[in-house]
Design a protein around this motif. Structure first.
Motif, PDB file in Angstrom:
ATOM      1  N   THR A 163      36.421  45.224  53.518  1.00  0.00           N
ATOM      2  CA  THR A 163      36.413  44.190  52.342  1.00  0.00           C
ATOM      3  C   THR A 163      35.127  44.801  51.362  1.00  0.00           C
ATOM      4  OG1 THR A 163      34.612  43.065  53.596  1.00  0.00           O
ATOM      5  CG2 THR A 163      37.075  42.139  53.603  1.00  0.00           C
ATOM      6  N   SER A 164      35.123  44.570  50.236  1.00  0.00           N
ATOM      7  CA  SER A 164      34.534  45.227  49.318  1.00  0.00           C
ATOM      8  C   SER A 164      33.026  44.808  49.346  1.00  0.00           C
ATOM      9  CB  SER A 164      34.939  45.125  47.677  1.00  0.00           C
ATOM     10  OG  SER A 164      35.291  43.787  47.522  1.00  0.00           O
ATOM     11  N   GLY A 165      32.583  43.789  49.936  1.00  0.00           N
ATOM     12  CA  GLY A 165      31.454  43.316  50.456  1.00  0.00           C
ATOM     13  C   GLY A 165      30.706  43.034  49.086  1.00  0.00           C
ATOM     14  N   SER A 275      47.755  41.238  36.300  1.00  0.00           N
ATOM     15  CA  SER A 275      46.434  41.474  36.433  1.00  0.00           C
ATOM     16  C   SER A 275      45.862  40.698  37.812  1.00  0.00           C
ATOM     17  CB  SER A 275      45.637  40.819  35.157  1.00  0.00           C
ATOM     18  OG  SER A 275      44.281  40.756  35.395  1.00  0.00           O
ATOM     19  N   GLY A 276      44.699  41.339  38.239  1.00  0.00           N
ATOM     20  CA  GLY A 276      44.182  40.629  39.504  1.00  0.00           C
ATOM     21  C   GLY A 276      43.038  41.559  40.092  1.00  0.00           C
ATOM     22  N   SER A 277      42.293  40.842  41.161  1.00  0.00           N
ATOM     23  CA  SER A 277      41.141  41.367  41.593  1.00  0.00           C
ATOM     24  C   SER A 277      40.002  40.656  41.224  1.00  0.00           C
ATOM     25  CB  SER A 277      41.104  43.076  41.658  1.00  0.00           C
ATOM     26  OG  SER A 277      42.137  43.601  42.538  1.00  0.00           O
ATOM     27  N   ALA A 278      39.981  40.258  40.016  1.00  0.00           N
ATOM     28  CA  ALA A 278      38.994  39.603  39.515  1.00  0.00           C
ATOM     29  C   ALA A 278      39.408  38.741  38.399  1.00  0.00           C
ATOM     30  CB  ALA A 278      37.903  40.819  38.865  1.00  0.00           C
ATOM     31  N   PRO A 279      38.480  37.729  37.999  1.00  0.00           N
ATOM     32  CA  PRO A 279      39.155  36.551  37.070  1.00  0.00           C
ATOM     33  C   PRO A 279      39.604  37.198  35.744  1.00  0.00           C
ATOM     34  CG  PRO A 279      36.831  35.955  37.962  1.00  0.00           C
ATOM     35  CD  PRO A 279      37.003  37.299  38.339  1.00  0.00           C
ATOM     36  N   GLY A 301      44.926  37.403  45.335  1.00  0.00           N
ATOM     37  CA  GLY A 301      44.875  38.002  46.743  1.00  0.00           C
ATOM     38  C   GLY A 301      43.650  38.569  47.124  1.00  0.00           C
ATOM     39  N   MET A 302      43.760  39.225  48.150  1.00  0.00           N
ATOM     40  CA  MET A 302      42.469  39.936  48.696  1.00  0.00           C
ATOM     41  C   MET A 302      42.761  40.690  49.935  1.00  0.00           C
ATOM     42  SD  MET A 302      41.034  36.058  50.241  1.00  0.00           S
ATOM     43  CE  MET A 302      39.560  36.515  50.404  1.00  0.00           C
ATOM     44  N   THR A 303      41.819  41.476  50.364  1.00  0.00           N
ATOM     45  CA  THR A 303      41.851  42.444  51.187  1.00  0.00           C
ATOM     46  C   THR A 303      42.495  41.970  52.678  1.00  0.00           C
ATOM     47  OG1 THR A 303      40.264  43.597  50.473  1.00  0.00           O
ATOM     48  CG2 THR A 303      40.920  44.169  52.590  1.00  0.00           C
ATOM     49  N   VAL A 393      43.634  26.897  40.141  1.00  0.00           N
ATOM     50  CA  VAL A 393      42.423  27.441  39.498  1.00  0.00           C
ATOM     51  C   VAL A 393      41.416  27.805  40.305  1.00  0.00           C
ATOM     52  CG1 VAL A 393      41.016  26.682  37.576  1.00  0.00           C
ATOM     53  CG2 VAL A 393      43.283  25.924  37.435  1.00  0.00           C
ATOM     54  N   LEU A 394      40.895  29.153  40.242  1.00  0.00           N
ATOM     55  CA  LEU A 394      39.715  29.496  41.094  1.00  0.00           C
ATOM     56  C   LEU A 394      38.474  29.189  40.376  1.00  0.00           C
ATOM     57  CD1 LEU A 394      40.945  32.916  42.191  1.00  0.00           C
ATOM     58  CD2 LEU A 394      41.095  30.644  43.557  1.00  0.00           C
ATOM     59  N   VAL A 395      37.344  28.869  41.011  1.00  0.00           N
ATOM     60  CA  VAL A 395      36.132  28.466  40.429  1.00  0.00           C
ATOM     61  C   VAL A 395      35.077  29.084  40.701  1.00  0.00           C
ATOM     62  CG1 VAL A 395      36.825  26.039  40.006  1.00  0.00           C
ATOM     63  CG2 VAL A 395      35.403  26.500  41.858  1.00  0.00           C
TER      64      VAL A 395
HETATM   65  P1  AMP Z   1      39.260  42.092  47.408  1.00  0.00           P
HETATM   66  O1  AMP Z   1      39.247  41.938  49.035  1.00  0.00           O
HETATM   67  O2  AMP Z   1      38.395  43.195  47.244  1.00  0.00           O
HETATM   68  O3  AMP Z   1      40.593  42.088  47.099  1.00  0.00           O
HETATM   69  O4  AMP Z   1      38.574  40.732  46.746  1.00  0.00           O
HETATM   70  C1  AMP Z   1      39.275  39.576  46.925  1.00  0.00           C
HETATM   71  C2  AMP Z   1      38.491  38.530  46.194  1.00  0.00           C
HETATM   72  O5  AMP Z   1      38.708  38.921  44.813  1.00  0.00           O
HETATM   73  C3  AMP Z   1      39.157  37.276  46.123  1.00  0.00           C
HETATM   74  O6  AMP Z   1      38.830  36.542  47.373  1.00  0.00           O
HETATM   75  C4  AMP Z   1      38.617  36.654  44.859  1.00  0.00           C
HETATM   76  O7  AMP Z   1      37.519  35.897  44.997  1.00  0.00           O
HETATM   77  C5  AMP Z   1      38.799  37.683  43.947  1.00  0.00           C
HETATM   78  N1  AMP Z   1      40.070  37.743  43.119  1.00  0.00           N
HETATM   79  C6  AMP Z   1      41.117  38.332  43.367  1.00  0.00           C
HETATM   80  N2  AMP Z   1      42.103  38.083  42.447  1.00  0.00           N
HETATM   81  C7  AMP Z   1      41.385  37.227  41.656  1.00  0.00           C
HETATM   82  C8  AMP Z   1      41.892  36.600  40.386  1.00  0.00           C
HETATM   83  N3  AMP Z   1      43.318  36.716  39.762  1.00  0.00           N
HETATM   84  N4  AMP Z   1      40.938  36.014  39.697  1.00  0.00           N
HETATM   85  C9  AMP Z   1      40.024  35.568  40.151  1.00  0.00           C
HETATM   86  N5  AMP Z   1      39.532  36.079  41.479  1.00  0.00           N
HETATM   87  C10 AMP Z   1      40.197  36.927  41.930  1.00  0.00           C
END
Ligand code: AMP
Length: 503
Positions: A163-165, A275-279, A301-303, A393-395
């Motif tokens: 995980t990116s930590g 788009s993804g990985s961050a808001p 999504g996430m790792t 909606v993610l907060v």
């Molecule tokens: P990683 O495991 O590096 O892919 O990070 C995953 C985390 O990135 C998730 O638990 C979220 O906190 C954040 N993340 C991924 N996609 C989004 C998104 N579309 N909007 C906001 N946060 C996101």
């Protein structure tokens, strides 16, 4: 004999017509050429002693050869462990010590620094450079392209992704053939991928987004990729006319919007922007639509879980939301204290269950038990709520939640307000230690180029719009927010930087 990922992602390359990878130097690789490369790499890994279940770590530049190593690990039944190219030798050592890979592939330029690391952990070192050269390439060239394919079942491990930590120590997420394949299939269907697609690939391949979302979906659906070594605005703009789909992190989109060459005509032919990985800021989503006529499709999504939710392909793509649960994926929002599901509209912990969810953290059975429930739900650490129409909606991350004087403050609520203010390019709100309140809300702002932030106006706006306990007790201007390679703001660094502000 069967091998789920090989059979579905790689074997079809043998008969795929046309180009699989378009490269920036104008060259291209067909499906059969790429598959031969993967087969030779599989034979080379076997020469280096790799057996089913062994980990193969790589910290190398993004090249077709590096991608072929993914195919090679699948074919040999090994477990791929891709590492961020920015990691220092001591960071690499922590992963090598934890995962004890049989082989570590590195850039030739890092041979001297990483040899002692490999030596200390009984790992064999081989090199692969940004030009595709190195000792591994030489070994591959001496091998035949008819690799034997190891038999695997869906539950067998295919990858170990750390995980990116950004909120704590990196943990190795164990991902199986079944996890990766099910998600690739779900996404290829949801986003309507076909062999006519050309994915513009400018993401790194050491992360789930670039490696699994982008490559697996393309491999599974027969799509081609324009495979760029990294994000380069000029190269991206140049390649867009030949692409049908772009997958990016939000910074890709803000950088494109900052460039006048990025206009409606350039992307009129495009089918999809993901788009993804961050808001993705709602503002970026709207500005993108105004400029291009396309609505970015945001997914989440996430790792540990691959992808969980997505805005619809056809249907409203709602700015500021990450869409609905993907088919086959269950997403619930629960009370963080009791784990009881909450109704729509209430904010709580996002939990996820489905064939996409990983099997646990490598060497961390207790951490796994804390985060992966017996009934299969994974406690993501993300806080969110469903709106009335079922969009999530993610907060923010739970670890970013600020508890000040006993009250919960969701940083995102404050950030959204700050981002709207004149002169504010972006903001990050964190909790820093405070003698009275435990934590204090603290805002870090970046100015828009050529504009000024009016601090008094911001203070007045915050007083009017937010309950007193949510109002930042300090505001600081910085040149840029610290971000990792996936565009995530590293709030842990901000908390450290401003930790003695109220001490
Ligand atoms: P990683 O495991 O590096 O892919 O990070 C995953 C985390 O990135 C998730 O638990 C979220 O906190 C954040 N993340 C991924 N996609 C989004 C998104 N579309 N909007 C906001 N946060 C996101």
């Amino acid at each position: 004999m069967s091998n789920p990922l090989y059979d579905r992602l790689f074997a079809p390359l043998a008969v795929r017509p046309g180009t699989f990878l378009h490269l920036d130097d104008g060259s291209a690789l067909s499906g059969p050429e790429f598959l031969s490369m993967a087969h030779r790499a599989a034979a080379a890994l076997r020469v280096l002693g790799v057996r089913p279940g062994d980990r193969v770590a790589m910290q190398v530049a993004k090249t077709p050869q590096a991608l072929a190593i993914y195919g090679a690990t699948v074919a040999t039944g090994a477990v791929l462990l891709p590492l961020n190219t920015a990691y220092t030798a001591s960071e690499v050592e922590s992963f090598v010590a934890d995962a004890t890979p049989r082989v570590l592939l590195v850039d030739p330029g890092r041979l001297d620094t990483l040899s002692p690391v490999a030596g200390r952990h009984g790992t064999t070192l081989a090199t692969l450079g940004a030009d595709g050269g190195g000792s591994f390439r030489e070994l591959c060239e001496a091998q035949s392209a008819d690799a034997a394919i190891e038999s695997r079942v869906e539950g067998d491990l295919a990858a170990l992704l750390y995980t990116s930590g950004t909120t704590g120590r990196s943990k190795g997420a164990m991902l199986s053939h079944g996890n990766l394949l099910s998600n690739a299939q779900t996404l290829a269907d949801a986003w309507r991928f076909t062999p006519a697609d050309v994915l513009l690939h400018a993401l790194p391949i050491f992360h789930t987004h670039g490696l699994f979302v982008a490559c697996n979906v393309s491999l599974l659906s027969g799509a081609a990729m324009i495979f760029q070594p990294g994000f380069d605005l000029d190269a991206l703009l140049k390649a867009l006319p030949r692409a049908t789909v772009l997958m990016g992190v939000p910074t890709f989109y803000t950088r494109l919007l900052d460039d006048v060459r990025f206009d409606r005509d350039l992307v009129a032919h495009m089918r999809l922007f993901v788009s993804g990985s961050a808001p993705l800021l709602a503002e970026t989503h709207l500005a993108f639509e105004a400029r291009t006529g396309h609505r970015i499709l945001e997914r989440y999504g996430m790792t540990e879980t691959n992808m969980n939710t997505s805005n619809p392909y056809s249907g409203e793509r709602r700015a500021g939301t990450v869409g609905m649960p993907l088919p086959g994926v269950e997403v619930v929002v629960t009370d963080p204290a009791s784990g009881v599901p909450l109704p729509a509209g209430e904010t709580g912990m996002v939990e996820v269950r489905g064939p996409n969810v990983f099997g646990g953290y490598w060497n961390l059975p207790e951490k796994t038990r804390e985060e992966l429930r017996d009934d299969g739900f994974f406690i993501t650490g993300d806080l969110g709520r469903f709106d009335d129409d079922g969009y999530l909606v993610l907060v923010g991350r739970q670890k970013d939640l600020i508890i000040t004087g006993g009250f919960n403050v969701y940083p995102k609520e404050v950030e959204l307000l700050l981002d709207e203010q004149p002169g504010v390019l972006e903001s990050a709100v964190v909790g820093v230690p405070h003698p009275d309140f435990g934590e204090a809300v603290f805002a870090v702002l970046v100015e828009k180029p050529g504009e000024r932030i009016d601090r008094d106006a911001i203070d007045a706006m915050l007083r009017e719009r937010l309950a007193r306990y949510k109002q930042p007790k300090g505001i600081e201007l910085v040149d840029a927010l610290p971000r990792n390679t996936m565009g995530k703001v590293q709030k842990n660094l901000l908390r450290t930087q401003f930790c003695d502000r109220f001490a």
